[in-house]
Design a protein around this motif. Structure first.
Motif, PDB file in Angstrom:
ATOM      1  N   GLN A 163       0.842  -1.197   0.000  1.00 40.13           N
ATOM      2  CA  GLN A 163       0.000   0.000   0.000  1.00 40.13           C
ATOM      3  C   GLN A 163       0.879   1.250   0.000  1.00 40.13           C
ATOM      4  O   GLN A 163       1.952   1.264   0.604  1.00 40.13           O
ATOM      5  CB  GLN A 163      -0.907   0.015   1.236  1.00 40.13           C
ATOM      6  N   ALA A 164       0.407   2.277  -0.682  1.00 44.92           N
ATOM      7  CA  ALA A 164       1.142   3.543  -0.724  1.00 44.92           C
ATOM      8  C   ALA A 164       0.658   4.470   0.379  1.00 44.92           C
ATOM      9  O   ALA A 164      -0.532   4.747   0.485  1.00 44.92           O
ATOM     10  CB  ALA A 164       0.961   4.206  -2.088  1.00 44.92           C
ATOM     11  N   HIS A 165       1.587   4.938   1.201  1.00 44.36           N
ATOM     12  CA  HIS A 165       1.238   5.910   2.244  1.00 44.36           C
ATOM     13  C   HIS A 165       2.511   6.502   2.817  1.00 44.36           C
ATOM     14  O   HIS A 165       3.611   5.954   2.665  1.00 44.36           O
ATOM     15  CB  HIS A 165       0.415   5.258   3.364  1.00 44.36           C
ATOM     16  N   GLY A 166       2.351   7.643   3.478  1.00 46.23           N
ATOM     17  CA  GLY A 166       3.470   8.263   4.166  1.00 46.23           C
ATOM     18  C   GLY A 166       4.468   8.922   3.233  1.00 46.23           C
ATOM     19  O   GLY A 166       4.233   9.087   2.037  1.00 46.23           O
ATOM     20  N   GLN A 167       5.610   9.285   3.823  1.00 45.20           N
ATOM     21  CA  GLN A 167       6.672   9.947   3.087  1.00 45.20           C
ATOM     22  C   GLN A 167       7.890   9.046   2.980  1.00 45.20           C
ATOM     23  O   GLN A 167       7.942   7.954   3.549  1.00 45.20           O
ATOM     24  CB  GLN A 167       7.042  11.261   3.776  1.00 45.20           C
ATOM     25  N   TRP A 168       8.869   9.517   2.213  1.00 44.33           N
ATOM     26  CA  TRP A 168      10.119   8.774   2.046  1.00 44.33           C
ATOM     27  C   TRP A 168      10.778   8.578   3.404  1.00 44.33           C
ATOM     28  O   TRP A 168      10.851   9.511   4.205  1.00 44.33           O
ATOM     29  CB  TRP A 168      11.052   9.559   1.119  1.00 44.33           C
ATOM     30  N   PRO A 169      11.255   7.371   3.700  1.00 45.98           N
ATOM     31  CA  PRO A 169      11.840   7.115   5.027  1.00 45.98           C
ATOM     32  C   PRO A 169      13.067   7.969   5.292  1.00 45.98           C
ATOM     33  O   PRO A 169      13.797   8.349   4.369  1.00 45.98           O
ATOM     34  CB  PRO A 169      12.211   5.623   4.958  1.00 45.98           C
ATOM     35  N   ALA A 170      13.299   8.243   6.560  1.00 46.83           N
ATOM     36  CA  ALA A 170      14.484   8.988   6.961  1.00 46.83           C
ATOM     37  C   ALA A 170      15.742   8.190   6.648  1.00 46.83           C
ATOM     38  O   ALA A 170      15.713   6.957   6.545  1.00 46.83           O
ATOM     39  CB  ALA A 170      14.416   9.302   8.457  1.00 46.83           C
ATOM     40  N   GLN A 171      16.844   8.889   6.506  1.00 46.97           N
ATOM     41  CA  GLN A 171      18.108   8.280   6.101  1.00 46.97           C
ATOM     42  C   GLN A 171      18.493   7.087   6.975  1.00 46.97           C
ATOM     43  O   GLN A 171      18.953   6.056   6.486  1.00 46.97           O
ATOM     44  CB  GLN A 171      19.212   9.342   6.147  1.00 46.97           C
ATOM     45  N   GLU A 172      18.286   7.213   8.289  1.00 42.33           N
ATOM     46  CA  GLU A 172      18.715   6.154   9.201  1.00 42.33           C
ATOM     47  C   GLU A 172      17.911   4.864   9.037  1.00 42.33           C
ATOM     48  O   GLU A 172      18.319   3.805   9.538  1.00 42.33           O
ATOM     49  CB  GLU A 172      18.640   6.625  10.653  1.00 42.33           C
ATOM     50  N   ARG A 173      16.770   4.927   8.331  1.00 34.46           N
ATOM     51  CA  ARG A 173      15.952   3.733   8.134  1.00 34.46           C
ATOM     52  C   ARG A 173      16.295   3.005   6.830  1.00 34.46           C
ATOM     53  O   ARG A 173      15.665   1.991   6.510  1.00 34.46           O
ATOM     54  CB  ARG A 173      14.471   4.104   8.150  1.00 34.46           C
ATOM     55  N   LEU A 174      17.278   3.504   6.088  1.00 37.10           N
ATOM     56  CA  LEU A 174      17.621   2.918   4.795  1.00 37.10           C
ATOM     57  C   LEU A 174      18.772   1.923   4.873  1.00 37.10           C
ATOM     58  O   LEU A 174      19.263   1.466   3.840  1.00 37.10           O
ATOM     59  CB  LEU A 174      17.984   4.037   3.799  1.00 37.10           C
ATOM     60  N   ALA A 175      19.187   1.578   6.093  1.00 34.98           N
ATOM     61  CA  ALA A 175      20.321   0.657   6.247  1.00 34.98           C
ATOM     62  C   ALA A 175      20.154  -0.658   5.478  1.00 34.98           C
ATOM     63  O   ALA A 175      21.123  -1.160   4.905  1.00 34.98           O
ATOM     64  CB  ALA A 175      20.568   0.379   7.726  1.00 34.98           C
ATOM     65  N   PRO A 176      18.927  -1.265   5.436  1.00 33.31           N
ATOM     66  CA  PRO A 176      18.794  -2.535   4.693  1.00 33.31           C
ATOM     67  C   PRO A 176      19.201  -2.438   3.228  1.00 33.31           C
ATOM     68  O   PRO A 176      19.621  -3.443   2.633  1.00 33.31           O
ATOM     69  CB  PRO A 176      17.296  -2.858   4.827  1.00 33.31           C
ATOM     70  N   ILE A 177      19.084  -1.252   2.640  1.00 29.01           N
ATOM     71  CA  ILE A 177      19.487  -1.099   1.237  1.00 29.01           C
ATOM     72  C   ILE A 177      20.974  -1.361   1.090  1.00 29.01           C
ATOM     73  O   ILE A 177      21.416  -2.116   0.216  1.00 29.01           O
ATOM     74  CB  ILE A 177      19.123   0.312   0.733  1.00 29.01           C
ATOM     75  N   TRP A 178      21.760  -0.757   1.972  1.00 32.72           N
ATOM     76  CA  TRP A 178      23.218  -0.908   1.874  1.00 32.72           C
ATOM     77  C   TRP A 178      23.680  -2.270   2.376  1.00 32.72           C
ATOM     78  O   TRP A 178      24.746  -2.757   1.975  1.00 32.72           O
ATOM     79  CB  TRP A 178      23.891   0.219   2.655  1.00 32.72           C
ATOM     80  N   GLU A 179      22.885  -2.895   3.214  1.00 33.59           N
ATOM     81  CA  GLU A 179      23.236  -4.232   3.693  1.00 33.59           C
ATOM     82  C   GLU A 179      23.000  -5.294   2.622  1.00 33.59           C
ATOM     83  O   GLU A 179      23.675  -6.324   2.595  1.00 33.59           O
ATOM     84  CB  GLU A 179      22.403  -4.577   4.930  1.00 33.59           C
ATOM     85  N   ARG A 180      22.043  -5.066   1.728  1.00 31.23           N
ATOM     86  CA  ARG A 180      21.640  -6.087   0.761  1.00 31.23           C
ATOM     87  C   ARG A 180      22.246  -5.894  -0.624  1.00 31.23           C
ATOM     88  O   ARG A 180      22.585  -6.873  -1.296  1.00 31.23           O
ATOM     89  CB  ARG A 180      20.109  -6.088   0.627  1.00 31.23           C
ATOM     90  N   ILE A 181      22.340  -4.660  -1.076  1.00 32.43           N
ATOM     91  CA  ILE A 181      22.754  -4.408  -2.465  1.00 32.43           C
ATOM     92  C   ILE A 181      24.270  -4.341  -2.537  1.00 32.43           C
ATOM     93  O   ILE A 181      24.903  -3.463  -1.950  1.00 32.43           O
ATOM     94  CB  ILE A 181      22.130  -3.098  -2.983  1.00 32.43           C
ATOM     95  N   THR A 182      24.875  -5.284  -3.253  1.00 34.61           N
ATOM     96  CA  THR A 182      26.325  -5.354  -3.355  1.00 34.61           C
ATOM     97  C   THR A 182      26.812  -4.659  -4.621  1.00 34.61           C
ATOM     98  O   THR A 182      26.033  -4.214  -5.462  1.00 34.61           O
ATOM     99  CB  THR A 182      26.786  -6.816  -3.346  1.00 34.61           C
ATOM    100  N   GLY A 183      28.121  -4.595  -4.750  1.00 34.88           N
ATOM    101  CA  GLY A 183      28.733  -3.797  -5.800  1.00 34.88           C
ATOM    102  C   GLY A 183      28.396  -4.197  -7.212  1.00 34.88           C
ATOM    103  O   GLY A 183      28.399  -3.353  -8.108  1.00 34.88           O
ATOM    104  N   ASN A 184      28.117  -5.469  -7.488  1.00 30.38           N
ATOM    105  CA  ASN A 184      27.853  -5.915  -8.848  1.00 30.38           C
ATOM    106  C   ASN A 184      26.362  -6.025  -9.170  1.00 30.38           C
ATOM    107  O   ASN A 184      25.999  -6.525 -10.229  1.00 30.38           O
ATOM    108  CB  ASN A 184      28.520  -7.272  -9.095  1.00 30.38           C
ATOM    109  N   ASP A 185      25.513  -5.576  -8.254  1.00 35.49           N
ATOM    110  CA  ASP A 185      24.072  -5.709  -8.462  1.00 35.49           C
ATOM    111  C   ASP A 185      23.521  -4.604  -9.356  1.00 35.49           C
ATOM    112  O   ASP A 185      24.087  -3.509  -9.448  1.00 35.49           O
ATOM    113  CB  ASP A 185      23.338  -5.675  -7.123  1.00 35.49           C
ATOM    114  N   MET A 186      22.394  -4.909 -10.008  1.00 34.16           N
ATOM    115  CA  MET A 186      21.639  -3.893 -10.747  1.00 34.16           C
ATOM    116  C   MET A 186      20.483  -3.423  -9.867  1.00 34.16           C
ATOM    117  O   MET A 186      19.767  -4.236  -9.287  1.00 34.16           O
ATOM    118  CB  MET A 186      21.099  -4.453 -12.063  1.00 34.16           C
ATOM    119  N   VAL A 187      20.295  -2.111  -9.772  1.00 31.21           N
ATOM    120  CA  VAL A 187      19.210  -1.525  -8.994  1.00 31.21           C
ATOM    121  C   VAL A 187      18.273  -0.809  -9.956  1.00 31.21           C
ATOM    122  O   VAL A 187      18.693   0.099 -10.670  1.00 31.21           O
ATOM    123  CB  VAL A 187      19.738  -0.527  -7.946  1.00 31.21           C
TER     124      VAL A 187
END
Length: 300
Positions: A163-187
């Motif tokens: 569901q769509a709601h709210g605003q873009w998450p704060a910077q500190e809540r984006l840690a899973p992005i950097w934990e999961r996406i590695t250097g050779n991945d396509m985003v």
């Protein structure tokens, strides 16, 4: 009995996906030669097997000597060297609820879900891994990367429930992005492109060496501004409102909007991010055709 949800990928769109290939930018000619590294079969360097020709295959892949012997078209497939992981980074903030008055049942989020499902289908066709990261007022919702039809089913279930709601998450809540996406991945980022934090994230990912593709979804009314009388315009994320006469402000709006689009295009291009903009009145696979059609390689 509950109604069955419509398929995320319409049949006519699914048939057109055969002519597409998720080719990373590093393999598109700017950063070397050959297909991306993957355990699936494609147009790589090591010959693996033949298969029957399908519409959309490149003519250079046809084995003409085999055709002379068999009177049938066969394509040479090759093993790619190492796997690709495709991450779908989906904006699910409140602005994605927006739809046009002419079709209120087709929101930006509906289009984003269908587009995400199409990209997952392409990854599945190639034997590549894929995962989903959706961002909204709840923070980050994650489907870890995986392969195969069951992974596709997991992703589809998450997309259907999103569901769509709210605003873009704060910077500190984006840690899973950097934990999961590695250097050779396509985003592949899908959203309206209006969140400064989202564009900044795309730039950071590209600067960190990730292969980033940005797909912007616009409503027809944002593109054309067809309003002719008095309207109350409301920001779905902040609640800010503007009263105005559509006819009186249309020229100024279009000038500002088009200037903002040019600046966004230039900004993403400067970061080395492939980018395409599509509107809700276009076929859902239109941006994929422009970026990933086999005849055009990886797009730009």
């Amino acid at each position: 009995m509950a109604a069955t949800a419509p398929p995320l990928i319409p049949p006519d769109v699914r048939s057109r996906l055969r002519g597409l290939r998720l080719l990373p930018q590093r393999a598109s000619g700017n950063h070397g030669i050959g297909m991306h590294a993957s355990r699936s079969r494609g147009a790589g360097l090591e010959f693996a097997q033949y298969r029957a020709y399908e519409p959309g295959d490149e003519l250079r892949q046809i084995d003409w000597k085999l055709y002379a012997r068999s009177d049938r078209f066969f394509v040479r497939e090759s093993e790619r060297e190492s796997p690709l992981t495709v991450w779908l980074l989906l904006d699910a903030t409140a602005s994605m609820q927006q739809a046009d008055r002419a079709r209120r049942d087709w929101t930006r989020l509906h289009a984003a879900k269908a587009l995400a499902a199409c990209i997952a289908e392409l990854a599945l066709q190639q034997g590549d891994a894929f995962g989903l990261i959706a961002l909204n007022g709840d923070g980050v919702q994650l489907v870890p990367a995986g392969n195969g039809p069951r992974q596709r089913d997991r992703l589809h279930l998450q997309l259907q429930a999103l569901q769509a709601h709210g605003q873009w998450p704060a910077q500190e809540r984006l840690a899973p992005i950097w934990e999961r996406i590695t250097g050779n991945d396509m985003v592949v980022m899908i959203g309206d492109g209006f969140d400064e934090a989202g564009i900044a994230l795309a730039e950071r990912l590209a600067k960190a060496g990730r292969d980033v593709v940005h797909l912007q979804l616009l409503t027809v009314e944002e593109r054309d501004f067809p309003f002719r009388d008095g309207h109350r315009f409301r920001d779905p994320e902040t609640g800010d409102e503007l009263l105005g006469d559509g006819a009186a402000i249309r020229a100024d709006y279009l000038a500002r909007f088009n200037d903002a689009q040019r600046r966004l295009d230039a900004r993403l291009q400067a970061a080395g991010i492939r980018h395409d903009t599509t509107c809700l009145d276009e076929p859902i696979d239109a941006p994929l055709q422009r970026l990933f059609a086999r005849r055009g390689g990886g797009g730009a």
